[in-house]
Design an enzyme around this catalytic site. Structure first.
Site, PDB file in Angstrom:
ATOM      1  N   ASN A  11      40.199  47.377  33.624  1.00  0.00           N
ATOM      2  CA  ASN A  11      38.932  46.654  33.419  1.00  0.00           C
ATOM      3  C   ASN A  11      37.835  47.443  34.123  1.00  0.00           C
ATOM      4  O   ASN A  11      37.766  47.483  35.349  1.00  0.00           O
ATOM      5  CB  ASN A  11      39.057  45.237  34.003  1.00  0.00           C
ATOM      6  CG  ASN A  11      37.751  44.468  33.936  1.00  0.00           C
ATOM      7  OD1 ASN A  11      36.819  44.849  33.241  1.00  0.00           O
ATOM      8  ND2 ASN A  11      37.677  43.371  34.681  1.00  0.00           N
ATOM      9  N   TRP A  12      36.964  48.062  33.320  1.00  0.00           N
ATOM     10  CA  TRP A  12      35.934  48.937  33.889  1.00  0.00           C
ATOM     11  C   TRP A  12      34.699  48.174  34.372  1.00  0.00           C
ATOM     12  O   TRP A  12      33.762  48.775  34.899  1.00  0.00           O
ATOM     13  CB  TRP A  12      35.549  50.018  32.872  1.00  0.00           C
ATOM     14  CG  TRP A  12      36.631  51.040  32.682  1.00  0.00           C
ATOM     15  CD1 TRP A  12      37.851  51.068  33.293  1.00  0.00           C
ATOM     16  CD2 TRP A  12      36.590  52.189  31.832  1.00  0.00           C
ATOM     17  NE1 TRP A  12      38.580  52.150  32.881  1.00  0.00           N
ATOM     18  CE2 TRP A  12      37.835  52.865  31.969  1.00  0.00           C
ATOM     19  CE3 TRP A  12      35.645  52.713  30.948  1.00  0.00           C
ATOM     20  CZ2 TRP A  12      38.131  54.033  31.270  1.00  0.00           C
ATOM     21  CZ3 TRP A  12      35.956  53.882  30.252  1.00  0.00           C
ATOM     22  CH2 TRP A  12      37.183  54.535  30.418  1.00  0.00           C
ATOM     23  N   LYS A  13      34.674  46.883  34.152  1.00  0.00           N
ATOM     24  CA  LYS A  13      33.594  46.032  34.659  1.00  0.00           C
ATOM     25  C   LYS A  13      32.220  46.647  34.326  1.00  0.00           C
ATOM     26  O   LYS A  13      32.059  47.237  33.264  1.00  0.00           O
ATOM     27  CB  LYS A  13      33.781  45.788  36.162  1.00  0.00           C
ATOM     28  CG  LYS A  13      35.174  45.225  36.469  1.00  0.00           C
ATOM     29  CD  LYS A  13      35.335  44.761  37.882  1.00  0.00           C
ATOM     30  CE  LYS A  13      36.747  44.226  38.107  1.00  0.00           C
ATOM     31  NZ  LYS A  13      36.916  43.664  39.442  1.00  0.00           N
ATOM     32  N   HIS A  97      38.004  36.052  33.201  1.00  0.00           N
ATOM     33  CA  HIS A  97      38.116  36.827  34.435  1.00  0.00           C
ATOM     34  C   HIS A  97      37.422  36.070  35.567  1.00  0.00           C
ATOM     35  O   HIS A  97      36.423  35.391  35.364  1.00  0.00           O
ATOM     36  CB  HIS A  97      37.474  38.204  34.244  1.00  0.00           C
ATOM     37  CG  HIS A  97      37.744  39.144  35.370  1.00  0.00           C
ATOM     38  ND1 HIS A  97      37.041  39.117  36.563  1.00  0.00           N
ATOM     39  CD2 HIS A  97      38.665  40.134  35.510  1.00  0.00           C
ATOM     40  CE1 HIS A  97      37.506  40.053  37.366  1.00  0.00           C
ATOM     41  NE2 HIS A  97      38.501  40.688  36.758  1.00  0.00           N
ATOM     42  N   GLU A  99      35.463  36.890  37.813  1.00  0.00           N
ATOM     43  CA  GLU A  99      34.028  37.155  37.975  1.00  0.00           C
ATOM     44  C   GLU A  99      33.212  36.403  36.932  1.00  0.00           C
ATOM     45  O   GLU A  99      32.093  35.967  37.211  1.00  0.00           O
ATOM     46  CB  GLU A  99      33.776  38.668  37.892  1.00  0.00           C
ATOM     47  CG  GLU A  99      34.287  39.385  39.144  1.00  0.00           C
ATOM     48  CD  GLU A  99      34.630  40.849  38.919  1.00  0.00           C
ATOM     49  OE1 GLU A  99      35.171  41.443  39.872  1.00  0.00           O
ATOM     50  OE2 GLU A  99      34.382  41.388  37.827  1.00  0.00           O
ATOM     51  N   GLU A 169      45.395  36.874  38.784  1.00  0.00           N
ATOM     52  CA  GLU A 169      44.576  37.614  39.744  1.00  0.00           C
ATOM     53  C   GLU A 169      44.247  36.704  40.920  1.00  0.00           C
ATOM     54  O   GLU A 169      43.394  35.834  40.778  1.00  0.00           O
ATOM     55  CB  GLU A 169      43.226  38.008  39.164  1.00  0.00           C
ATOM     56  CG  GLU A 169      43.108  38.331  37.724  1.00  0.00           C
ATOM     57  CD  GLU A 169      41.625  38.419  37.368  1.00  0.00           C
ATOM     58  OE1 GLU A 169      41.149  39.540  37.274  1.00  0.00           O
ATOM     59  OE2 GLU A 169      40.948  37.395  37.230  1.00  0.00           O
ATOM     60  N   GLY A 175      39.172  43.616  44.525  1.00  0.00           N
ATOM     61  CA  GLY A 175      38.151  44.473  45.120  1.00  0.00           C
ATOM     62  C   GLY A 175      38.058  44.372  46.636  1.00  0.00           C
ATOM     63  O   GLY A 175      37.136  44.889  47.236  1.00  0.00           O
ATOM     64  N   SER A 215      43.661  44.628  43.366  1.00  0.00           N
ATOM     65  CA  SER A 215      43.833  45.831  44.184  1.00  0.00           C
ATOM     66  C   SER A 215      45.144  46.567  43.897  1.00  0.00           C
ATOM     67  O   SER A 215      45.844  46.991  44.819  1.00  0.00           O
ATOM     68  CB  SER A 215      43.714  45.492  45.678  1.00  0.00           C
ATOM     69  OG  SER A 215      42.441  44.941  45.953  1.00  0.00           O
ATOM     70  N   GLY A 236      41.331  47.050  38.305  1.00  0.00           N
ATOM     71  CA  GLY A 236      39.876  47.153  38.365  1.00  0.00           C
ATOM     72  C   GLY A 236      39.446  48.531  38.820  1.00  0.00           C
ATOM     73  O   GLY A 236      39.508  49.510  38.081  1.00  0.00           O
ATOM     74  N   GLY A 237      39.040  48.631  40.082  1.00  0.00           N
ATOM     75  CA  GLY A 237      38.480  49.865  40.628  1.00  0.00           C
ATOM     76  C   GLY A 237      39.313  51.106  40.383  1.00  0.00           C
ATOM     77  O   GLY A 237      38.782  52.176  40.061  1.00  0.00           O
TER      78      GLY A 237
END
Length: 252
Positions: A11-13, A97, A99, A169, A175, A215, A236-237
């Site tokens: 997921n490149w957000k 998600h 967020e 999640e 993150g 993470s 994610g990151g």
């Protein structure tokens, strides 16, 4: 893993311009060209989806949207329909998600509508669920997940949800650098599978892929993937770097 093909999703957000996204996707395509036995998905920003779909065409990488709206078309400024995602080449869509829930008022009810819209258009829905740190510390993890799953999947039959993917999640691990231990994650995944058995049946519960998100990195992916009820990762990151994400895809 009961014949469930693992899925590693990135997921490149809200990162990467179109050119940056294409460059990363191109590098990833080279890195994982010889990787078999695992499904790979990346979800770039909406502006980059079409270009990324073109750049990975014919490879073993699928593309997903980070969200969608439940109507096919209409006066919904700023929204994208499932048909539009399919049209540019998406195969997956991330729904609910944390967020989206935290910042954009996503609810279990809207998640339910979005899953229905995704399935109707042939998109594979990745339904995200998870508890906050306060909820975990209050011992509410299972009750929170129970509500999210039951409301999110309300009104569906097992036959409707053949492609469903669930991503657990823990919000406190997104993150933050904190990760649920493999044992903690497995405990939740096992609970989710038993919950799906209760709502639907065991055959369905054993067929659904349940990903862990929070993470995930090369250092912990192998141990997470060794757990019997963990079928992949929503990353994610660490998915923003093609070399790092490639290692995760290979569980290294």
């Amino acid at each position: 893993m009961a014949n469930r093909t693992p899925l590693i999703a990135g997921n490149w957000k809200m990162y990467k311009t179109v050119s940056e996204a294409v460059e990363t996707a191109g590098q990833l395509k080279k890195n994982v060209a010889d990787t078999a036995g695992v499904d790979i998905m990346i979800a770039p920003t909406f502006t980059a989806i079409a270009a990324v779909c073109d750049s990975v065409k014919g490879s073993n990488i699928d593309v997903g949207g980070q969200d969608l709206f439940w109507e096919t078309e209409g006066a919904y400024t700023g929204q994208l329909s499932p048909t539009m995602l399919v049209d540019v080449g998406c195969r997956y869509v991330i729904i609910g998600h944390s967020e989206r829930r935290q910042y954009f008022a996503e609810t279990d009810e809207s998640v339910n509508k979005k899953i229905a819209a995704a399935i109707k258009t042939g998109l594979i829905p990745v339904m995200c669920i998870g508890e906050s740190e306060n909820q975990r510390e209050a011992g509410q993890t299972f009750s929170v997940l129970d509500k999210q799953v039951k409301k999110g999947l309300k009104g569906f039959f097992a036959d409707d949800l053949k492609t469903l993917v669930i991503a657990y999640e823990p919000v406190w691990a997104i993150g933050t650098g904190k990760t649920a231990t493999s044992t903690q994650a497995q405990e939740v995944h096992q609970y989710l599978r038993s919950l799906l058995t209760e709502i639907f049946d065991q055959t369905f519960a054993q067929s659904v892929r349940i990903l862990y998100g929070g993470s995930v990195k090369p250092e912990n992916v192998s141990e997470l993937m060794s757990m019997p009820d963990i079928d992949g990762a929503l990353v994610g990151g660490a998915s923003l770097n093609a070399d790092i994400f490639s290692k995760i895809v290979r569980f290294q």
